[in-house]
Scaffold this motif. Structure first.
Motif, PDB file in Angstrom:
ATOM      1  N   ASP A  83      49.328  39.528  36.331  1.00  0.00           N
ATOM      2  CA  ASP A  83      49.298  38.554  37.053  1.00  0.00           C
ATOM      3  C   ASP A  83      48.519  39.064  38.251  1.00  0.00           C
ATOM      4  OD1 ASP A  83      51.138  36.717  36.105  1.00  0.00           O
ATOM      5  OD2 ASP A  83      52.813  37.668  36.770  1.00  0.00           O
TER       6      ASP A  83
ATOM      7  N   ALA B  83      45.834  37.186  41.436  1.00  0.00           N
ATOM      8  CA  ALA B  83      45.441  35.776  41.995  1.00  0.00           C
ATOM      9  C   ALA B  83      44.013  35.638  41.650  1.00  0.00           C
ATOM     10  CB  ALA B  83      45.770  35.938  43.598  1.00  0.00           C
ATOM     11  N   ARG B  84      43.731  33.994  41.474  1.00  0.00           N
ATOM     12  CA  ARG B  84      42.548  33.596  41.552  1.00  0.00           C
ATOM     13  C   ARG B  84      41.755  34.056  42.681  1.00  0.00           C
ATOM     14  NH1 ARG B  84      41.700  30.264  37.338  1.00  0.00           N
ATOM     15  NH2 ARG B  84      39.621  29.465  38.196  1.00  0.00           N
ATOM     16  N   GLY B  85      40.383  34.516  42.639  1.00  0.00           N
ATOM     17  CA  GLY B  85      39.814  34.889  43.783  1.00  0.00           C
ATOM     18  C   GLY B  85      39.855  36.415  44.070  1.00  0.00           C
TER      19      GLY B  85
ATOM     20  N   ILE C 289      38.274  32.947  34.727  1.00  0.00           N
ATOM     21  CA  ILE C 289      39.617  32.715  35.245  1.00  0.00           C
ATOM     22  C   ILE C 289      39.698  32.898  36.964  1.00  0.00           C
ATOM     23  CG2 ILE C 289      40.829  33.388  33.145  1.00  0.00           C
ATOM     24  CD1 ILE C 289      41.136  36.155  34.449  1.00  0.00           C
ATOM     25  N   GLY C 290      38.308  32.813  37.567  1.00  0.00           N
ATOM     26  CA  GLY C 290      38.408  32.541  38.926  1.00  0.00           C
ATOM     27  C   GLY C 290      38.282  33.955  39.552  1.00  0.00           C
ATOM     28  N   VAL C 291      38.180  35.300  38.899  1.00  0.00           N
ATOM     29  CA  VAL C 291      37.978  36.168  39.705  1.00  0.00           C
ATOM     30  C   VAL C 291      36.572  36.463  40.421  1.00  0.00           C
ATOM     31  CG1 VAL C 291      38.104  38.857  39.049  1.00  0.00           C
ATOM     32  CG2 VAL C 291      39.748  37.068  38.276  1.00  0.00           C
ATOM     33  N   GLU C 292      36.672  37.161  41.477  1.00  0.00           N
ATOM     34  CA  GLU C 292      35.225  37.475  42.133  1.00  0.00           C
ATOM     35  C   GLU C 292      34.952  38.889  41.766  1.00  0.00           C
ATOM     36  OE1 GLU C 292      33.519  38.194  46.509  1.00  0.00           O
ATOM     37  OE2 GLU C 292      35.510  37.223  46.368  1.00  0.00           O
TER      38      GLU C 292
ATOM     39  N   GLU D 238      44.130  36.167  28.826  1.00  0.00           N
ATOM     40  CA  GLU D 238      44.408  35.267  30.383  1.00  0.00           C
ATOM     41  C   GLU D 238      43.648  33.978  30.059  1.00  0.00           C
ATOM     42  OE1 GLU D 238      46.300  35.633  33.121  1.00  0.00           O
ATOM     43  OE2 GLU D 238      47.316  37.289  31.923  1.00  0.00           O
ATOM     44  N   ILE D 239      42.466  33.999  29.669  1.00  0.00           N
ATOM     45  CA  ILE D 239      41.334  32.834  29.763  1.00  0.00           C
ATOM     46  C   ILE D 239      42.088  31.859  28.737  1.00  0.00           C
ATOM     47  CG2 ILE D 239      39.296  31.924  29.166  1.00  0.00           C
ATOM     48  CD1 ILE D 239      38.103  34.810  29.502  1.00  0.00           C
TER      49      ILE D 239
ATOM     50  N   GLU E 274      45.057  29.976  30.351  1.00  0.00           N
ATOM     51  CA  GLU E 274      44.833  28.735  31.380  1.00  0.00           C
ATOM     52  C   GLU E 274      44.346  27.785  30.826  1.00  0.00           C
ATOM     53  OE1 GLU E 274      42.294  29.998  34.580  1.00  0.00           O
ATOM     54  OE2 GLU E 274      43.696  31.106  35.815  1.00  0.00           O
ATOM     55  N   ARG E 275      43.424  27.915  29.519  1.00  0.00           N
ATOM     56  CA  ARG E 275      42.503  26.863  29.074  1.00  0.00           C
ATOM     57  C   ARG E 275      43.023  25.900  27.961  1.00  0.00           C
ATOM     58  NH1 ARG E 275      37.263  28.209  29.880  1.00  0.00           N
ATOM     59  NH2 ARG E 275      37.131  28.817  32.469  1.00  0.00           N
TER      60      ARG E 275
END
Length: 428
Positions: free
Chosen positions: A11, A13-15, A46-49, A118-119, A122-123
């Motif tokens: 777990d 967070a996105r970002g 998955i929105g990770v920076e 994880e991807i 989400e998808r």
């Protein structure tokens, strides 16, 4: 996706700020920079920076941390300096390695398998896709409970028949996971049977099935849209397509065919996902023709081809299944590279150069597909009962009617068609 279990190590967070780490153990046919870019692309999906990317040469993998202690210290400094909260390792980590790296780096750690799961989590959009991903994730998590859960040292007192005296929390958790996985497999078996019935009906219809396969982000969905006029999600994004899409199309000499767009493959695809997605990929296994879409502009295009062929073998696709390679993304090549690719294509059978984005070469690909599906046609004499208009229409749609004669209560057709279609006609 909800599995009913805490996923402490997964777990984030996105970002979240991340660093991508490639432990380069040598021997691979892939370019290290391209591999780093691919893993960064997976993280971005998955929105990770992604704040940093680094490759380490690993001559002797360490059982405790995979990479050396000095490399762990170097990474820890980068993690602290850039306020990193997640380290993505482009490798398969054991539970012990993952735990030790989290301790040494002071941030969460995820390996390639966990990232891909994880991807997919989400998808996945269909109920079947979600079941498959949850099953794969539970299979992956079951072996990592010792690493990630904080309450595992607790003992659970026996009560009645539940757990027994002194059952540890980890044993109870593993039992719950096993029970949940058993339920998921039963549900997927039901889905597989239903899909099999649908496929059997298509076989009796009978229409040839063409499956688009290829590495993720090779351009399959864009090509699918070109063939069908559909509007399937097609983005410059890894794993943009997870759930299969089927469309009916017409081809020269073929009234109807089924085109299937499938999930993209990737190197080191988790074995859990290969097993879980076999139901979805049955369309590929039973296809009459595979179109292997390749990103010919990618520096690792040959390695990606090998990865796709490996997965096809793992899911049971016969080596004898006809294939056409569509060398896609001509529009991204330099003039010199483009000339070299086109010259290479001219020397090969069953290869067509295309740009799914611009449409260049797509007509040639359609012609090649049609030729594949109609080649080897034979001449058959077929009696059709008087008044059986559906059978006559089927022969006209799926073969070349050369002649027709009346014979009492039947009409006798001379038809040229593929042996496969003749067998399908007999099954009607």
């Amino acid at each position: 996706m909800s599995t009913g279990f805490d996923r402490d190590a997964q777990d984030f967070a996105r970002g979240a700020r991340a660093i991508v780490v490639l432990p380069d153990q040598g021997g691979a046919m892939r370019d290290a920079d391209a591999r780093l870019e691919e893993t960064a692309g997976l993280a971005l999906a998955i929105g990770v920076e992604v704040r940093a990317k680094i490759a380490f040469r690993v001559r002797a993998p360490k059982p405790a941390t995979l990479i050396g202690s000095g490399q762990v210290e170097q990474l820890a400094e980068t993690v602290k300096a850039d306020d990193i909260s997640l380290a993505v390792f482009d490798a398969s980590l054991t539970p012990v390695q993952q735990r030790n790296l989290e301790t040494g780096l002071g941030c969460k750690v995820i390996d390639r398998t966990g990232l891909i799961l994880e991807i997919f989590g989400e998808r996945a959009r269909t109920a079947e896709g979600r079941l498959q991903v949850e099953l794969a994730h539970l299979d992956y998590q079951a072996g990592r409970l010792v690493r990630s859960w904080t309450h595992l040292e607790r003992q659970r007192g026996g009560f009645g028949f539940l757990g027994g005296p002194g059952e540890t929390q980890i044993e109870a958790d593993r039992r719950l996971i096993r029970d949940r996985m058993a339920r998921l497999r039963r549900e997927l078996d039901s889905v597989t049977r239903t899909r099999g019935l649908h496929r059997d009906r298509r076989q009796r219809a009978p229409w040839p099935v063409i499956a688009l396969v290829g590495y993720t982000n090779a351009g399959k969905s864009t090509l699918f849209n070109r063939f069908t006029g559909a509007d399937v999600m097609a983005e410059n994004l890894l794993f943009a397509t997870l759930d299969p899409t089927l469309r009916q199309i017409s081809l020269p000499g073929i009234d109807k065919a089924i085109l299937s767009d499938t999930v993209g493959f990737v190197s080191d695809l988790p074995t859990q996902l290969v097993a879980a997605f076999k139901a979805t990929l049955e369309e590929v296994v039973s296809a009459d023709l595979l179109i292997h879409v390749r990103d010919i502009a990618h520096p690792d295009s040959d390695a990606q081809r090998a990865d796709v062929e490996k997965v096809l073998s793992e899911i049971g696709v016969a080596e004898t299944t006809p294939r056409i390679e569509a060398w896609n993304k001509l529009d991204l090549l330099s003039p010199e590279r483009r000339d070299a690719v086109l010259a290479d294509v001219a020397r090969r059978d069953e290869v067509v150069a295309v740009s799914a984005l611009s449409g260049e070469g797509v007509d040639a690909l359609i012609a090649a597909v049609s030729e594949h599906l109609t080649q080897g046609h034979r001449r058959y004499t077929i009696p059709v009962a008087a008044g059986d208009g559906a059978a006559a229409a089927w022969l006209h749609a799926h073969g070349e009617v050369l002649g027709r004669e009346e014979d009492g209560d039947a009409a006798v057709y001379e038809v040229r068609m593929a042996p496969r279609d003749y067998e399908r006609f007999l099954q009607r």
